[in-house]
Write a protein that holds these residues in place. Sequence first.
Motif, PDB file in Angstrom:
ATOM      1  N   SER A   1     -23.576 -19.195   1.998  1.00 16.87           N
ATOM      2  CA  SER A   1     -23.707 -18.199   1.214  1.00 16.87           C
ATOM      3  C   SER A   1     -23.243 -17.925  -0.254  1.00 16.87           C
ATOM      4  CB  SER A   1     -23.231 -16.635   1.988  1.00 16.87           C
ATOM      5  OG  SER A   1     -21.717 -16.936   2.007  1.00 16.87           O
ATOM      6  N   ASP A   2     -22.351 -18.888  -0.456  1.00 15.69           N
ATOM      7  CA  ASP A   2     -21.758 -18.761  -1.865  1.00 15.69           C
ATOM      8  C   ASP A   2     -22.645 -19.827  -2.625  1.00 15.69           C
ATOM      9  OD1 ASP A   2     -19.611 -17.546  -1.024  1.00 15.69           O
ATOM     10  OD2 ASP A   2     -18.387 -19.273  -0.341  1.00 15.69           O
ATOM     11  N   ILE A   3     -23.486 -20.433  -2.412  1.00 12.60           N
ATOM     12  CA  ILE A   3     -24.298 -21.531  -3.034  1.00 12.60           C
ATOM     13  C   ILE A   3     -25.089 -20.813  -3.963  1.00 12.60           C
ATOM     14  CG2 ILE A   3     -26.075 -23.261  -2.809  1.00 12.60           C
ATOM     15  CD1 ILE A   3     -24.553 -24.343  -0.386  1.00 12.60           C
ATOM     16  N   PRO A   4     -25.835 -20.000  -3.656  1.00 15.17           N
ATOM     17  CA  PRO A   4     -26.746 -19.344  -5.075  1.00 15.17           C
ATOM     18  C   PRO A   4     -26.284 -19.008  -6.179  1.00 15.17           C
ATOM     19  CG  PRO A   4     -27.507 -18.290  -2.816  1.00 15.17           C
ATOM     20  CD  PRO A   4     -26.198 -19.104  -2.505  1.00 15.17           C
ATOM     21  N   ALA A   5     -24.923 -18.200  -5.922  1.00 15.21           N
ATOM     22  CA  ALA A   5     -23.948 -18.033  -7.167  1.00 15.21           C
ATOM     23  C   ALA A   5     -23.295 -19.150  -7.974  1.00 15.21           C
ATOM     24  CB  ALA A   5     -22.831 -17.188  -6.962  1.00 15.21           C
ATOM     25  N   LEU A   6     -23.202 -20.293  -7.184  1.00 13.50           N
ATOM     26  CA  LEU A   6     -22.795 -21.542  -7.786  1.00 13.50           C
ATOM     27  C   LEU A   6     -24.152 -22.094  -8.621  1.00 13.50           C
ATOM     28  CD1 LEU A   6     -21.010 -23.247  -4.703  1.00 13.50           C
ATOM     29  CD2 LEU A   6     -19.824 -22.424  -7.130  1.00 13.50           C
ATOM     30  N   ALA A   7     -25.081 -21.919  -7.905  1.00 10.91           N
ATOM     31  CA  ALA A   7     -26.361 -22.873  -8.525  1.00 10.91           C
ATOM     32  C   ALA A   7     -26.808 -21.904  -9.819  1.00 10.91           C
ATOM     33  CB  ALA A   7     -27.317 -22.976  -7.561  1.00 10.91           C
ATOM     34  N   ALA A   8     -26.716 -20.676  -9.842  1.00 13.48           N
ATOM     35  CA  ALA A   8     -26.980 -19.871 -11.038  1.00 13.48           C
ATOM     36  C   ALA A   8     -26.039 -20.220 -12.271  1.00 13.48           C
ATOM     37  CB  ALA A   8     -26.551 -18.412 -10.636  1.00 13.48           C
ATOM     38  N   GLN A   9     -24.759 -20.525 -12.070  1.00 14.53           N
ATOM     39  CA  GLN A   9     -24.032 -20.811 -13.311  1.00 14.53           C
ATOM     40  C   GLN A   9     -24.129 -22.310 -13.498  1.00 14.53           C
ATOM     41  OE1 GLN A   9     -19.746 -20.059 -13.073  1.00 14.53           O
ATOM     42  NE2 GLN A   9     -20.391 -17.974 -12.725  1.00 14.53           N
ATOM     43  N   ALA A  10     -24.550 -23.203 -12.635  1.00  6.84           N
ATOM     44  CA  ALA A  10     -24.834 -24.668 -12.834  1.00  6.84           C
ATOM     45  C   ALA A  10     -26.046 -24.865 -13.756  1.00  6.84           C
ATOM     46  CB  ALA A  10     -24.939 -25.358 -11.673  1.00  6.84           C
ATOM     47  N   ILE A  11     -27.119 -24.107 -13.267  1.00 11.31           N
ATOM     48  CA  ILE A  11     -28.367 -24.487 -14.159  1.00 11.31           C
ATOM     49  C   ILE A  11     -28.171 -24.185 -15.711  1.00 11.31           C
ATOM     50  CG2 ILE A  11     -29.480 -22.275 -13.607  1.00 11.31           C
ATOM     51  CD1 ILE A  11     -31.318 -25.647 -13.838  1.00 11.31           C
ATOM     52  N   ALA A  12     -27.066 -22.961 -15.864  1.00 14.10           N
ATOM     53  CA  ALA A  12     -27.230 -22.524 -17.277  1.00 14.10           C
ATOM     54  C   ALA A  12     -25.949 -23.348 -18.084  1.00 14.10           C
ATOM     55  CB  ALA A  12     -26.628 -21.030 -17.232  1.00 14.10           C
ATOM     56  N   ASP A  13     -24.996 -24.279 -17.047  1.00 13.90           N
ATOM     57  CA  ASP A  13     -24.103 -24.957 -17.841  1.00 13.90           C
ATOM     58  C   ASP A  13     -24.508 -25.890 -19.062  1.00 13.90           C
ATOM     59  OD1 ASP A  13     -21.026 -25.441 -17.048  1.00 13.90           O
ATOM     60  OD2 ASP A  13     -21.853 -27.264 -17.989  1.00 13.90           O
TER      61      ASP A  13
END
Length: 384
Positions: free
Chosen positions: A349-361
């Motif tokens: 359930s934490d993965i969407p938040a991680l991915a949202a930051q990763a794509i913008a890194d």
Amino acid sequence: MINRFILNEVSYFGAGARKQLPEVLARLNLHKALVATDKGLLKVGTAKMVTDVLDEAGFAYDIYSEIKPNPTVTNVKQGVDAFKASGADCIIAIGGGSSMDTAKGIGIVVANPEFADVVSLEGCAPTKNKSVPIIALPTTAGTGAEVTINYVIIDEENQKKMVCVDPNDIPAVAIVDPELMYSLPKGLTAATGMDALTHAIEGYITKGAWVMSDMYELQAIKMIAENLPIAVEKPQNPVGREGMALAQYIAAQAFSNVGLGLVHGMAHPMGSLFDVPHGVANALLLPTIMEFNMPCCIEKYGVIARTMGVDTTGMTAEEAAQAACDAVKALAIRVGIPQHLSDLGIKESDIPALAAQAIADVCTPGNPRDVTEEQIVELYKKVL
């Protein structure tokens, strides 16, 4: 195409190199330092190995040690206040990336007060003035922050890691003394060493790579493959410690100038959201993301495999490339790196938040293979 390469003005290497510090300070006509370090290094006596040199030389200093493993905007702001209160004219950074990154933030803000909110430094900030002089003494063989133009600070309010890229932040002098690394615990030795390997591999395959950076990164990959197991398994062995101290510096010289990729893009939010040590996050992700990037890196992966000591005779290009991924994973397992996000308390359930930051890194666009947020979600799930 025009390529740029920025390095320190001067660096010193070798056991006991910290003893060059008084000569360095005199040459730069400096008179008082703010020593930026952390409480752990004060407790175990590593910082004292440096401050003893200052004491013997009669060089004045104050200590700022309120630095977290993943340093924050607050750490930088407190450090700026400490610098101003001390009357210092330079910063001596003793530690891993946390201390050196905090020192960079302090040095930049002091020299460029219009960026006092710190958050405005994210990305490629248009600072005008060079940082106050920083002399960096790494105590880990991983980040290479003593030679890079990058630093990473957590924006607590937005719960994200800010990657700051600024030629004005590079330390004036790097002193790489492997004796400062002997007390590094096994787990940190492994994590920081794999961080250095990630720098070398991502720097070798990033979109910005070129012949000069390739030269550095391949040498770093070779040295890390040879020396990291020794440093982890025989921590008092000078061969392993000195080899890793130099290898991480070599890797950083190049990646600082050509950028990184998706491993760092996905590792940064693991640090900002879950306080995962940066080297652990990189090491856990690296083999899986190498496999994702393989279609763009077949030939270079074959070179990586051979550089790490794999005999690729008789292998197809694809088999040799997979052998590189397997060699990296085997090294991570050998030195004790966790292999699953769930081992670190991260849930699906934490993965969407991680991915949202990763794509913008800021590191993600340097990846050799373009990636979508949906693909990043699937990559996190592969290592869940």
